[in-house]
Design an enzyme around this catalytic site. Structure first.
Site, PDB file in Angstrom:
ATOM      1  CD  GLU A 182      -2.785   1.048   2.545  1.00 46.25           C
ATOM      2  OE1 GLU A 182      -3.847   1.685   2.552  1.00 46.25           O
ATOM      3  OE2 GLU A 182      -2.410   0.342   3.514  1.00 46.25           O
ATOM      4  CE  LYS A 238      -7.515   0.747   3.382  1.00 45.45           C
ATOM      5  NZ  LYS A 238      -6.342   1.353   4.074  1.00 45.45           N
ATOM      6  CB  CYS A 259      -4.272  -2.026   4.375  1.00 49.89           C
ATOM      7  SG  CYS A 259      -3.357  -1.760   5.927  1.00 49.89           S
TER       8      CYS A 259
END
Length: 281
Positions: free
Chosen positions: A42, A116, A162
């Site tokens: 990321e 995301k 994540c």
């Protein structure tokens, strides 16, 4: 041809060119006669500054797309399928950016992307010198709205980033789309990572009978934030095939499509599942 799955671990800085140089150097270590799928962490090209710095980077690159062009060039140069961690992409209203993971083909073509969905707004214990206790990702980041599966020929990739790792429903949705490999570019905090990182990754692999490639940021960054690292590749049976605890580097493991089929046939949990996962339109 043999296929290798690889994860690159970085201690990225706010210097885009410096980060690109490190990635390029690590990619030269790949075996030239093998087909490769490589995952970056990321915020692979800019990390360790502040949210405003990343927002300005998204604004600056909106017209020229220099970030995606650079990553596309690396995929083409090294003839790999590249899941380019995440980079900031300015949202349509121009008020925030999306934390976007791109998939590039060995010819440099964009095969797909994922914004995301789950944003890290949390308070964590900073007693272990993480450098930061309060996170408010939503202050500058626009949450994504769509799950994303990308067909790369030899496998179907389920994309995540994540904090998504804590939401198993996303991975169930990806599995329902036919996902074989889950990618998890991350910048997990040291505090949460040392307790939750590996168990969550193994759970996602076991639940969905998929390979998991988790590429992380690691170490102390310029803004004092400390990330956990421990990039790893996990089998569909939940075994950790390889792990890089610390420092920048690259790890690889062989992709065995037949292992996915064998495990799913022996224990067809997806067929047995009595709960339906509805995908957002």
């Amino acid at each position: 041809m043999m296929v290798k799955l690889s994860a690159i671990q970085l201690t990225s800085t706010p210097d885009v060119e410096a980060n690109l140089a490190v990635i390029d150097g690590l990619l030269t270590r790949l075996e030239p006669t093998v087909e490769h799928l490589v995952v970056l962490p990321e915020c692979c090209l800019c990390f360790g500054g502040n949210d405003q710095t990343i927002f300005q980077l998204a604004e600056k690159n909106q017209l020229t797309n220099s970030l995606t062009s650079s990553l596309s060039g690396l995929a083409k140069k090294h003839q790999i399928t590249l899941v380019a961690g995440t980079i900031p992409v300015l949202s349509l209203n121009g008020q925030k950016y999306r934390n976007t993971s791109f998939v590039f083909s060995p010819s440099g073509e964009v095969l797909g992307h994922y914004d995301k969905i789950h944003l890290f707004d949390a308070n964590v214990d900073d007693s272990l010198d993480d450098g930061q206790a309060h996170y408010l990702e939503s202050s500058f980041t626009q949450a994504g709205e769509q799950v994303s599966m990308v067909d790369i020929g030899f496998a179907k990739l389920g994309l995540s980033v994540c904090y998504d790792l804590r939401f198993p429903e996303l991975y169930r949705a990806l599995r329902s789309l036919g996902t074989d490999i889950i990618t998890v570019p991350s910048a997990f905090t040291k505090v949460t990572g040392q307790t939750h990182w590996q168990p969550l990754l193994q759970a996602r692999a076991i639940e969905n009978q998929c390979y998991v490639i988790a590429a992380g940021q690691q170490g102390k960054h310029e803004n004092g934030r400390e990330t956990w690292g421990h990039s790893m590749i996990i089998s569909p049976w939940g075994e950790v095939l390889t792990c890089l605890p610390e420092q920048a580097g690259i790890i690889s493991a062989e992709y065995k499509k037949q292992e996915i089929s064998r495990i799913r046939q022996a224990m067809p949990v997806h067929v047995h599942n009595q709960f339906n996962v509805e995908l957002k339109n």
